[in-house]
Design a protein around this motif. Sequence first.
Motif, PDB file in Angstrom:
ATOM      1  N   CYS A  28       0.862  -1.177   0.000  1.00 21.57           N
ATOM      2  CA  CYS A  28       0.000   0.000   0.000  1.00 21.57           C
ATOM      3  C   CYS A  28       0.898   1.227   0.000  1.00 21.57           C
ATOM      4  O   CYS A  28       1.457   1.591   1.039  1.00 21.57           O
ATOM      5  CB  CYS A  28      -0.911  -0.017   1.228  1.00 21.57           C
ATOM      6  N   TYR A  29       1.038   1.861  -1.160  1.00 19.11           N
ATOM      7  CA  TYR A  29       1.989   2.954  -1.292  1.00 19.11           C
ATOM      8  C   TYR A  29       1.554   3.865  -2.423  1.00 19.11           C
ATOM      9  O   TYR A  29       1.092   3.389  -3.456  1.00 19.11           O
ATOM     10  CB  TYR A  29       3.387   2.384  -1.583  1.00 19.11           C
ATOM     11  N   CYS A  30       1.703   5.145  -2.263  1.00 14.53           N
ATOM     12  CA  CYS A  30       1.413   6.098  -3.335  1.00 14.53           C
ATOM     13  C   CYS A  30       2.643   6.211  -4.229  1.00 14.53           C
ATOM     14  O   CYS A  30       3.762   6.296  -3.732  1.00 14.53           O
ATOM     15  CB  CYS A  30       1.086   7.477  -2.767  1.00 14.53           C
ATOM     16  N   ALA A  53      -2.107  -5.720   3.405  1.00  7.97           N
ATOM     17  CA  ALA A  53      -2.223  -4.250   3.361  1.00  7.97           C
ATOM     18  C   ALA A  53      -2.735  -3.795   2.000  1.00  7.97           C
ATOM     19  O   ALA A  53      -3.527  -2.852   1.907  1.00  7.97           O
ATOM     20  CB  ALA A  53      -0.881  -3.598   3.675  1.00  7.97           C
ATOM     21  N   ALA A  54      -2.304  -4.455   0.936  1.00  6.19           N
ATOM     22  CA  ALA A  54      -2.718  -4.069  -0.412  1.00  6.19           C
ATOM     23  C   ALA A  54      -4.212  -4.287  -0.624  1.00  6.19           C
ATOM     24  O   ALA A  54      -4.856  -3.520  -1.343  1.00  6.19           O
ATOM     25  CB  ALA A  54      -1.926  -4.853  -1.454  1.00  6.19           C
ATOM     26  N   THR A  55      -4.775  -5.297   0.017  1.00  4.32           N
ATOM     27  CA  THR A  55      -6.200  -5.585  -0.176  1.00  4.32           C
ATOM     28  C   THR A  55      -7.096  -4.589   0.538  1.00  4.32           C
ATOM     29  O   THR A  55      -8.276  -4.484   0.226  1.00  4.32           O
ATOM     30  CB  THR A  55      -6.570  -7.007   0.295  1.00  4.32           C
ATOM     31  N   SER A  56      -6.536  -3.878   1.500  1.00  7.44           N
ATOM     32  CA  SER A  56      -7.351  -2.908   2.243  1.00  7.44           C
ATOM     33  C   SER A  56      -6.775  -1.501   2.162  1.00  7.44           C
ATOM     34  O   SER A  56      -7.021  -0.671   3.021  1.00  7.44           O
ATOM     35  CB  SER A  56      -7.469  -3.346   3.705  1.00  7.44           C
ATOM     36  N   GLY A 113       5.062   0.382   3.610  1.00  7.05           N
ATOM     37  CA  GLY A 113       3.676   0.810   3.614  1.00  7.05           C
ATOM     38  C   GLY A 113       2.830   0.136   4.660  1.00  7.05           C
ATOM     39  O   GLY A 113       2.187   0.774   5.466  1.00  7.05           O
ATOM     40  N   GLY A 114       2.791  -1.183   4.693  1.00  8.29           N
ATOM     41  CA  GLY A 114       1.859  -1.866   5.552  1.00  8.29           C
ATOM     42  C   GLY A 114       2.460  -2.417   6.823  1.00  8.29           C
ATOM     43  O   GLY A 114       1.812  -3.140   7.548  1.00  8.29           O
TER      44      GLY A 114
END
Length: 115
Positions: A28-30, A53-56, A113-114
Amino acid sequence: MSYSCGAPPADLVACSVDADCATVVVGCYCGAQPVNGVARRYAITAQSCENTAATSCARGCAIQQGMVAQDGTKATASTQFAAHCVHSGATGACKSFSPDVTPGGGSGDPKPGGW
């Protein structure tokens, strides 16, 4: 070995030799997705945390195409990334790189990120 996604172990990136290292893609990262070096013994669990983390992910920003290693190399998702043990004094730390891409244009170490 205990591992918490919210509070990873202090020795998450510790290494002695290159074989101690693996890579994890931040979930999860911009921007371009970071690929970080981690100690091989934590790689599977750390990647599982990042996948969760990517799924949420709800950052509200665009994820750019491509990936970026800790040495600043940027490449497509199909590019191979690796990690090596970088020593600073007596302490070694796993850092990611792409053996197929010339470094440059990066901003240093991407933040996890997560984790």
